[in-house]
Design a protein around this motif. Sequence first.
Motif, PDB file in Angstrom:
ATOM      1  N   ARG A 222       0.821  -1.215   0.000  1.00 18.52           N
ATOM      2  CA  ARG A 222       0.000   0.000   0.000  1.00 18.52           C
ATOM      3  C   ARG A 222       0.855   1.265   0.000  1.00 18.52           C
ATOM      4  O   ARG A 222       0.537   2.242  -0.690  1.00 18.52           O
ATOM      5  N   GLU A 226      -0.340   3.419  -3.228  1.00 18.44           N
ATOM      6  CA  GLU A 226      -1.444   4.334  -2.927  1.00 18.44           C
ATOM      7  C   GLU A 226      -1.187   5.759  -3.407  1.00 18.44           C
ATOM      8  O   GLU A 226      -2.110   6.432  -3.873  1.00 18.44           O
ATOM      9  N   ALA A 233      -8.956   4.007  -2.066  1.00 16.89           N
ATOM     10  CA  ALA A 233      -9.935   3.204  -1.332  1.00 16.89           C
ATOM     11  C   ALA A 233     -10.874   2.476  -2.289  1.00 16.89           C
ATOM     12  O   ALA A 233     -11.339   1.367  -1.998  1.00 16.89           O
ATOM     13  N   GLN A 234     -11.225   3.125  -3.470  1.00 13.68           N
ATOM     14  CA  GLN A 234     -12.115   2.486  -4.434  1.00 13.68           C
ATOM     15  C   GLN A 234     -11.358   1.675  -5.471  1.00 13.68           C
ATOM     16  O   GLN A 234     -11.890   0.707  -6.030  1.00 13.68           O
ATOM     17  N   SER A 237      -7.564  -2.874  -3.475  1.00 12.76           N
ATOM     18  CA  SER A 237      -7.925  -3.743  -2.350  1.00 12.76           C
ATOM     19  C   SER A 237      -6.800  -4.753  -2.139  1.00 12.76           C
ATOM     20  O   SER A 237      -6.180  -5.204  -3.096  1.00 12.76           O
ATOM     21  N   HIS A 276      -9.914  -1.649 -11.459  1.00 11.11           N
ATOM     22  CA  HIS A 276      -9.741  -1.985 -10.041  1.00 11.11           C
ATOM     23  C   HIS A 276      -8.581  -2.974  -9.903  1.00 11.11           C
ATOM     24  O   HIS A 276      -8.434  -3.898 -10.715  1.00 11.11           O
TER      25      HIS A 276
END
Length: 392
Positions: A222, A226, A233-234, A237, A276
């Motif tokens: 992360r 990130e 967050a969307q 994962s 995603h």
Amino acid sequence: MPHGMCLLWEPWLVLLWAGSDLMIFVAYMAIPLALITVLRRRGDFRHRALVALFASFILLCGVTHLMGIVTLWYPIYPLTAALKLATGIVSLATAFVLFRLIPVLLRIPTPDTHDEVIGQLEVTLADLSRSRDELENRVRQRTEELKDANTRLALTARDAVQRSRNLIQVVSSLTRPGVEISQYPERFLRELRGRINALAIATSTVMEQDDTARASLERVIRRQIEPLFNAPAQQLSTDGPVVEVGAQGAQQLSLIAWELASRFVQIGRAEQARGHIAVTWTIESSDADENGSNLALEWRESFKSSLDTDHDSGAEQTPGGTPLPLDEFSETLLTRIIPRLLDGKGRFEIAPALFLYRLTCPMNAITARSAAIEAEIDERGSRATDIPTEAA
């Protein structure tokens, strides 16, 4: 006239008189002999003159008693008087010297004082012995600590050399892409800076954990990717068991994450909004592998259709976007270089609306700490174990 006439030549009186002087003479001869013997055997005696005067005085006294026996029959009174004069002179000299030495003699320690001094010396000797033992223990402890420090220094130096070799190998690989640098200089420099920055972030993530020199796999992933997303967050994962990775494992996994994430953000904004990324990992046991369990890391990019992203529009549903392919160098890095450094295997698949990368490697390849860190942690544990023992 002989002195015996004064005794009327009474046999018993003459015998008593002569016998008493004889015993006194014998005693007065023995006492100086004993004093002279002491002076000869004790060369450290300080008041030798006083003892010599006492011996002379007693010796002359004995001679006068001897003359007392002689004068019972022979009237040699002048010689007797001369001997008594000499005895008097020596007696006065002895008395004079003795009075002069009274203060000195009074300062001579008594037996009790000697015992007290001996007791104090014994206590001091015991303290010195205890201090010596403590000093020896302290020197022994410092010597052991110095040996441990030298050992840790050697391990640290060896680890630094090994890390520098690994980093040089990685950076050397990063500077030899498949395309010519002259064709895309700006792109090459940007990607090179990104890869080196990924290694730096991985190292800092691990070194933030002072106690363990490890970081969780999720934190490594992360923290690396990130910052590249507008809505992590969307769009991102992660899922998997808790795995603590070491410095080398964190560097290689961070490089994988940056390589894949930087490729993902190069697609258009619309494609990114529908995309995603799911990063999952599992621990697989391998009985055939002598290294034990393996880590299976999966990077999955999926893209929703346009209808899924806009339910209110009347547009016809279009399939999800196609992921960007890997360039030659990224493919080499992800499937050959990094897996080889981790003693594992890497492969990828590209399909419409799907990109999948899978890495399999031994757990000890990513969780191993350096020898210097292991030695430091072992020492901390031993010190923590020794504290209750010392307190007890």
